[in-house]
Design an enzyme around this catalytic site. Structure first.
Site, short mmCIF file in Angstrom:
data_model
loop_
_atom_site.label_atom_id
_atom_site.label_comp_id
_atom_site.label_asym_id
_atom_site.label_seq_id
_atom_site.Cartn_x
_atom_site.Cartn_y
_atom_site.Cartn_z
N HIS A 1 8.16 5.74 10.61
CA HIS A 1 7.43 5.22 9.08
C HIS A 1 5.76 7.60 8.84
O HIS A 1 5.48 6.83 9.51
CB HIS A 1 6.80 4.39 9.27
CG HIS A 1 6.09 4.15 7.82
ND1 HIS A 1 5.43 4.80 6.79
CD2 HIS A 1 5.13 2.81 7.31
CE1 HIS A 1 5.35 4.31 5.95
NE2 HIS A 1 4.71 2.84 6.06
N ARG B 1 11.85 3.67 0.46
CA ARG B 1 11.83 2.48 1.66
C ARG B 1 12.88 1.50 1.94
O ARG B 1 12.81 1.10 0.86
CB ARG B 1 10.51 1.86 1.81
CG ARG B 1 10.88 0.55 2.76
CD ARG B 1 9.06 0.33 2.00
NE ARG B 1 8.15 0.45 3.61
CZ ARG B 1 6.55 0.06 3.40
NH1 ARG B 1 7.03 -1.20 3.74
NH2 ARG B 1 5.91 0.97 3.94
N LYS C 1 26.96 -4.99 -8.18
CA LYS C 1 28.46 -4.21 -8.60
C LYS C 1 29.01 -3.90 -7.36
O LYS C 1 29.98 -3.61 -8.07
CB LYS C 1 28.40 -4.17 -9.88
CG LYS C 1 27.66 -4.50 -11.41
CD LYS C 1 27.93 -3.36 -12.42
CE LYS C 1 26.38 -3.81 -12.66
NZ LYS C 1 26.48 -2.35 -14.21
N ARG D 1 1.25 -0.69 -0.08
CA ARG D 1 0.25 0.19 0.06
C ARG D 1 0.46 1.24 0.13
O ARG D 1 0.66 2.27 -0.47
CB ARG D 1 -0.92 -0.07 1.08
CG ARG D 1 -0.77 0.15 2.37
CD ARG D 1 -1.42 -0.65 3.47
NE ARG D 1 -0.96 -2.48 3.77
CZ ARG D 1 -1.52 -3.22 3.08
NH1 ARG D 1 -2.63 -3.49 2.86
NH2 ARG D 1 -0.66 -4.49 3.32
N THR D 2 1.99 1.28 0.39
CA THR D 2 2.56 2.15 0.67
C THR D 2 3.21 3.12 -0.76
O THR D 2 2.79 3.73 -1.16
CB THR D 2 3.85 2.40 1.68
OG1 THR D 2 3.22 2.01 3.32
CG2 THR D 2 4.83 3.94 1.71
C1 NCD Z 1 3.38 -0.30 8.39
C2 NCD Z 1 5.27 -0.58 7.88
O1 NCD Z 1 5.71 -0.49 6.17
O2 NCD Z 1 5.40 -0.17 8.78
N1 NCD Z 1 3.15 -0.79 6.62
C3 NCD Z 1 2.42 -0.45 6.06
O3 NCD Z 1 3.36 0.96 5.19
N2 NCD Z 1 1.12 0.36 6.39
C4 NCD Z 1 2.83 -2.10 8.70
C5 NCD Z 1 3.61 -3.06 8.79
O4 NCD Z 1 4.22 -3.50 8.40
O5 NCD Z 1 3.62 -3.94 9.54
#
Ligand code: NCD
Length: 330
Positions: A147, A114, A93, A64-65
């Site tokens: 996050h 991420r 590499k 989702r992110t």
């Molecule tokens: C979360 C994360 O990645 O920290 N998910 C998200 O981005 N909605 C929560 C999780 O993975 O538990």
């Protein structure tokens, strides 16, 4: 829409936000959502960032992110490119991650990243600030650390549900130690008044010491408990999270801990007030009974969709195209 809050460049951690900026971002998100309700509005939004390119560097699993950032860029007309697997990039590499990200900055106007490495976003933002192309960096999840955009969408969902954030009582349940959404949300909540937090986890996954200290020196009233069921009748929000076993030190670390008390069942919903809401950053496992989905207090699907809108608002604000958004003449 006019916004007198300070401009935004990198989005790295919750601690960088002030209440004024959060309130104006919530307002901007409301506005962008309204534009999103009509074809004319959507076409207007789509012209805002047609001249921008955005890199999505996601080397840690994401559904989702990733999709909500990609959709947010799409809504604003920005084009995107992506790396989701560093094993097929030049990191394979032997290129350093710093060099890889500096390379991306040569081609794009923003990097959304991420990574499993805590603190990496901050490091990259600082590195780029010392180069001729200091493009904005957005942290879309940095290891067990932060996050911030999840916390923004959580806050937006709270505001949407209650019309305010001050005075709310929230019960946070699950892996409060390694759950980065917990760390980022808790830090944002410290900016509001009369917040009560009930932190419920197995003792092994209780909040980290640094967060406990920050809470103790904030105005938030908080208690830690291993039993969340008894507080259910007194809360406005139940925020469930999963056990973050991808950060286990040794194989099987989490599996030796009894996590069964940290599940919310349909039966327990009878104890939750009628006007309370259930949130979850997702993905869920069995800590959140799927039979709760059809209960009007379940707001986690709306919470997901809100992520797309607040990320669009955030990107619009970073590029400064959020001022004076006016619906085009029909
Ligand atoms: C979360 C994360 O990645 O920290 N998910 C998200 O981005 N909605 C929560 C999780 O993975 O538990």
């Amino acid at each position: 829409m006019t916004d007198s809050s300070p401009p935004l460049h990198h989005v790295i951690e919750s601690a960088q936000f002030q209440r004024e900026g959060l309130e104006s971002l919530i307002q901007l998100t409301d506005g962008i959502r309204r534009f999103g309700k009509t074809q004319e509005g959507l076409l207007y939004l789509k012209r805002l960032l047609r001249h921008k390119r955005v890199m999505l560097y996601f080397t840690q699993p994401s559904t989702r992110t990733f999709l909500s950032f990609q959709s947010a860029c799409d809504i604003l007309g920005a084009s995107t490119c992506e790396i989701r697997d560093s094993s097929i990039s030049s990191e394979r590499k032997g290129e350093s991650i710093e060099d890889s990200l500096r390379t991306f900055s040569s081609y794009v106007d923003m990097i959304i990243m991420r990574s499993p490495v805590a603190g990496l976003c901050m490091k990259i933002a600082n590195l780029l600030d010392g180069t001729p192309r200091p493009v904005p960096v957005i942290n879309a999840g940095s290891g067990p650390d932060e996050h911030p955009t999840q916390a923004l969408l959580d806050l937006y969902t709270l505001h949407q549900s209650f019309g305010k954030i001050d005075g709310l009582a929230l019960c946070l349940v699950g892996d409060l130690n390694r759950g980065r959404t917990i760390r980022s949300l808790t830090r944002l909540l410290m900016l509001f008044d009369n917040i009560k937090l009930i932190l419920s986890s197995p003792t092994e996954f209780a909040i980290a010491d640094d967060l406990r200290q920050q809470l103790a020196s904030s105005s938030v009233e908080f208690v830690e408990t291993t039993d969340f069921e008894e507080v259910l009748p007194y809360v406005d929000v139940v925020y469930m999270t999963r056990i973050q076993d991808e950060y286990d030190q040794e194989e099987g670390d989490s599996s030796t801990i009894d996590i069964s008390p940290y599940r919310l069942s349909l039966e327990q919903m009878a104890k939750v007030p009628a006007n309370a809401v259930i949130l979850h950053p997702m993905p869920r496992r069995d800590e959140l009974d799927w039979r709760i989905d059809s209960d009007p207090r379940a707001r986690y699907w709306r919470q997901e969709r809100n992520g797309m809108w607040i990320r669009a608002a955030l990107i619009a604000k970073i590029f400064g195209v959020h001022q004076n958004l006016v619906l085009p003449e029909l």
